[in-house]
Design an enzyme around this catalytic site. Structure first.
Site, PDB file in Angstrom:
ATOM      1  N   CYS A 177      41.234  56.036  36.612  1.00  0.00           N
ATOM      2  CA  CYS A 177      41.233  56.382  38.044  1.00  0.00           C
ATOM      3  C   CYS A 177      40.665  57.792  38.227  1.00  0.00           C
ATOM      4  CB  CYS A 177      42.648  56.350  38.619  1.00  0.00           C
ATOM      5  SG  CYS A 177      43.548  54.834  38.313  1.00  0.00           S
ATOM      6  N   HIS A 181      38.285  60.173  40.989  1.00  0.00           N
ATOM      7  CA  HIS A 181      39.198  60.663  42.033  1.00  0.00           C
ATOM      8  C   HIS A 181      39.851  62.009  41.724  1.00  0.00           C
ATOM      9  CE1 HIS A 181      38.874  57.112  44.530  1.00  0.00           C
ATOM     10  NE2 HIS A 181      39.087  56.342  43.485  1.00  0.00           N
ATOM     11  N   ARG A 226      43.819  46.921  46.497  1.00  0.00           N
ATOM     12  CA  ARG A 226      42.965  48.077  46.182  1.00  0.00           C
ATOM     13  C   ARG A 226      42.971  48.339  44.673  1.00  0.00           C
ATOM     14  NH1 ARG A 226      38.588  49.551  47.347  1.00  0.00           N
ATOM     15  NH2 ARG A 226      38.501  49.366  45.135  1.00  0.00           N
ATOM     16  N   CYS A 230      39.765  47.958  42.160  1.00  0.00           N
ATOM     17  CA  CYS A 230      39.277  49.063  41.318  1.00  0.00           C
ATOM     18  C   CYS A 230      39.227  48.612  39.862  1.00  0.00           C
ATOM     19  CB  CYS A 230      40.217  50.274  41.404  1.00  0.00           C
ATOM     20  SG  CYS A 230      39.897  51.329  42.829  1.00  0.00           S
TER      21      CYS A 230
END
Lengths: 269, 210, 155, 106
Positions: A177, A181, A226, A230
């Site tokens: 992630c 991000h 979501r 991803c």
């Protein structure tokens, strides 16, 4: 005749005040559209349906969800989303909203777990009850602040595991992630990537982000979707719905979003 | 100023936790790794093993503010350099037009419903993260802009070799960078990489046109 | 006569086409707005045919029509478009997406009780000019705006 | 049975800002379903908006209007408590009418 019409219309266009096409400044070029969609969010139709489904007697047991305990006591919906995920003694698990609604639909209404999972994401041919219910419950925390509890040892375990998983790299693209991000001002193509190290941006993602109406999918999607999506883009196998991995990541995100003012459902590309 | 602001925003989390302790790094690792093992119910091992880390991925999973130590970095560079494989032809710059397509597309290797999706043509999807053709505004910026890559660097054998190796396994030059190890992981074949190299360095490529 | 109109009439061969405009389509049927669906227009595959079905073949470019829409739409399936007409006695507003398989997307008949403003969302298959066609006091006016459609996200 | 519309009508001066969301698939006739079969064209063809029973706007739509359609308009000479009713009709002849009252600005 046809040709002259074309010529005329084209000429008209040339004479019209030119429309500024400042494609370089993509954020501005997109902004009006985003605002117009947010002002009238089709996700409201999901919340409306979810409210009806919540109160309706359904399932093999013919029960409504009005006795469902989302963490604040049976039937208490207002403010529940703001304090999820949290530990539930009856299941001895940390659960997010989707996971907890599934528990209620199984225990109170008698629905089959595998059916709920099969219908977790709506398609153009079939609505998902889960997406409607999450929209409704989420919207009943509007104007409240995110305030996920960390009092129970398992809640802290999930929060820390979520942090670990957020930075854990794997798969054929070596992604975690964190790859996308952890910096300000980043985009995948023209899609803005929130910097989840910044509490303000994290608050936006959680408290106005999911559930959200996805224009490209013509449906509300939830945080479970979501994360699934991803994970799919990262070329991993199908992430289990309400799996501990997905709930732990949600604990980390929601925990970091503390104080974010909730406005749901959101609206996204 | 920024640091103060961050501290203030973080404060409520700290207060809420109070004296209650969080699990330590080892407990967290063992709990989270167990979660990963159970994250893909019903999936065949051939697919779930993608989530299992190789040693370099493990080293490069740096939680929070932790830093990669010089020893770890050297280790990643060393194993990454040892990973290079080259195309049978020995030619490291291929066809820039094929490279343009590879840079723009590629939805392959994704998994849905327990199987690898019907092979959409695989590619590098470089534009998701890099600006390349200056005419294309629909590009990401997770990685640096590569517009004018060849115009700035030329297309000498050394540049071509570096570019090939960088795409094959970026960690040989930048340990733990965000750039996927596209060749090493089998995401692109050596031949596909030569085309992307050409797209970057060839003077005729749109990347190097104004 | 303003310069747009002069240029237009020159290019379209004068006012003769107005006769066609008046004779065609339900929108030309006076102030009472007929409920008959404009089959011919909605099934037209070319901009010119769609315009003809509206009676707008000889429309005049106008700065008094404002299209509010993004320069770049992130999703062609939901492109928000609002049209405001400042032209007195606006009777109808149509939205035409030139490169759509069927360019005419919508016609809004505006009765006396409504502002000459509408907002909706349109599907667009590709980057295209979008035309707003206004009928006011029996005459036709147009403006247009290009909307770019992007492929977004991770592809 | 169709999902009720979501209607909002808010007074701004003597103009009611009316915003309508409708649940409808707006099928273009080109989409394939999960079985690979073409889903027939299915879309709202007309929308009528009435203010205290008098028609103020009548829309004709093609299948190019987005799924879950939105319509925004402004009604002149409105007062709080006025009735706004909206009726849509699709190409299969299905109809739906919903009603709201104009709210004073909050």
């Amino acid at each position: 005749m046809t040709r002259s019409v074309y010529a005329g219309l084209t000429a008209a266009a040339l004479f019209c005040a030119a429309v500024p096409l400042s494609a370089q400044n993509s954020a501005d070029a997109l902004a009006i559209g985003r605002q117009m969609l947010a002002e009238d969010n089709p996700g409201e139709l999901w919340a409306q349906r979810g409210e009806r489904l919540f109160a309706e007697k359904r399932g093999p047991k013919g029960a409504s969800l009005e006795r469902c305990d989302l963490g604040l006591g049976p039937g208490k919906v207002a403010g529940a989303f703001a304090q999820l995920p949290r530990y539930f003694a009856d299941t001895d698990k940390v659960q997010d909203l989707e996971s907890r609604l599934m528990t209620c639909m199984v225990e109170l209404q008698g629905f089959k777990r595998e059916d709920i999972i099969r219908n977790r994401f709506g398609t153009p041919d079939r609505d998902s009850d889960m997406e409607a219910l999450v929209s409704y419950v989420g919207s009943k925390s509007n104007r409240m602040q995110m305030d996920m509890p960390l009092a129970h040892a398992k809640e802290r375990e999930f929060y820390k595991s979520g942090e670990y998983l957020f930075f854990r790299r794997s798969g054929p693209l070596d992604f975690s992630c964190a790859t996308c991000h952890t910096e300000d001002g980043k985009r995948v193509r023209l899609q803005d990537l929130p910097n989840m190290m910044d509490p303000k941006q994290m608050q936006m993602v959680v408290s106005t982000g999911w559930p959200a109406y996805r224009g490209t999918q013509a449906s509300v999607r939830t945080m479970q979707h979501r994360l699934y999506d991803c994970n799919w883009q990262m070329r991993q196998a199908d992430l289990g719905f309400a799996s501990d991995t997905s709930v732990a990541l949600t604990s980390y995100l929601n925990g970091r979003a503390k104080g974010g003012v909730i406005q749901l459902p959101g609206v996204r590309r | 100023m920024k640091a103060i602001k961050l501290a203030m925003v973080f404060a409520p989390v700290v207060v809420a936790v109070g004296c209650a302790s969080f699990p330590d790094a080892d407990e967290t690792r063992s709990s989270a790794e167990q979660m990963v093992k159970e994250a893909f119910p019903g999936m065949p091992e051939t697919l779930t093993r993608r989530a299992m880390q190789d040693p370099a991925q493990r080293t490069c999973s740096i939680v929070g503010d932790a830093k990669l130590s010089p020893e770890q970095a050297a280790q990643v560079v060393q194993t990454s350099q040892a990973s290079f494989k080259y195309p049978a032809s020995g030619k490291l710059a291929g066809d820039w037009k094929a490279g343009a397509k590879l840079a723009a597309d590629g939805a392959g290797l994704r998994i849905r419903g327990g199987q690898v999706e019907k092979m959409k043509e695989n590619g590098g999807l470089c534009v998701n993260c890099h600006a390349l053709d200056p005419q294309d505004v629909n590009v990401g910026n997770v990685g640096p802009s590569l517009t004018g890559y060849g115009a700035q660097r030329g297309s000498s054998d050394a540049v071509v070799k570096y570019t090939y190796e960088k795409i094959y396994n970026a960690w040989a030059y930048f340990p733990c960078s965000n750039m996927p190890r596209l060749g090493h992981n089998g995401f692109l074949t050596p031949e596909q990489i030569t085309h992307v190299v050409a797209y970057l360095v060839d003077p005729q490529s749109p990347v190097n046109k104004k | 006569m303003n310069e747009f109109r002069r240029a237009f009439l020159k290019l379209t061969g004068g006012a003769g086409a107005l006769v066609v405009a008046a004779a065609s389509g339900l929108l030309a049927s006076g102030n009472a707005w007929s409920a008959a669906w404009n089959k011919e227009g909605f099934e037209s595959k070319a901009l010119a045919d769609a315009m003809k079905s509206l009676g707008a073949t000889n429309a005049v470019a106008s700065k008094d029509i404002v299209i509010t829409a993004p320069d770049i739409a992130e999703n062609g399936a939901v492109v928000p478009i609002a049209v405001t007409s400042k032209i007195p006695k606006t009777e109808s507003i149509s939205i035409v997406a030139e490169k759509n398989p069927f360019p005419l997307a919508a016609t809004f008949g505006i009765a006396a009780g409504a502002d000459s403003y509408v907002s909706t969302r349109v599907k667009m298959g590709q980057t295209s000019d979008v035309w707003a066609v206004v009928k006011a006091d029996g005459k036709y006016f147009v403006t247009k705006k290009e909307i770019k459609i992007t492929v977004g996200g991770c592809g | 049975m169709s999902e009720p519309m979501r209607l909002r009508a808010t007074l701004q001066g003597d103009v009611a800002d009316v915003r309508i969301l409708m649940r409808h698939p707006m099928e273009t006739g080109t989409r394939k379903d999960a079985k690979g079969e073409i889903v027939p064209v299915h879309f709202i063809q007309s929308v009528t908006v009435n203010h205290n029973g008098k028609t103020v706007l009548e829309a004709q739509w093609s299948q190019a209007i987005s799924r879950d359609p939105f319509l925004g308009l402004r009604v002149k000479g409105a007062k709080a408590g006025d009735k706004i009713s909206v009726t849509w009709t699709d190409n299969k002849g299905d109809k739906r009418t919903d009603e709201t009252t104009v709210a004073a600005p909050s």
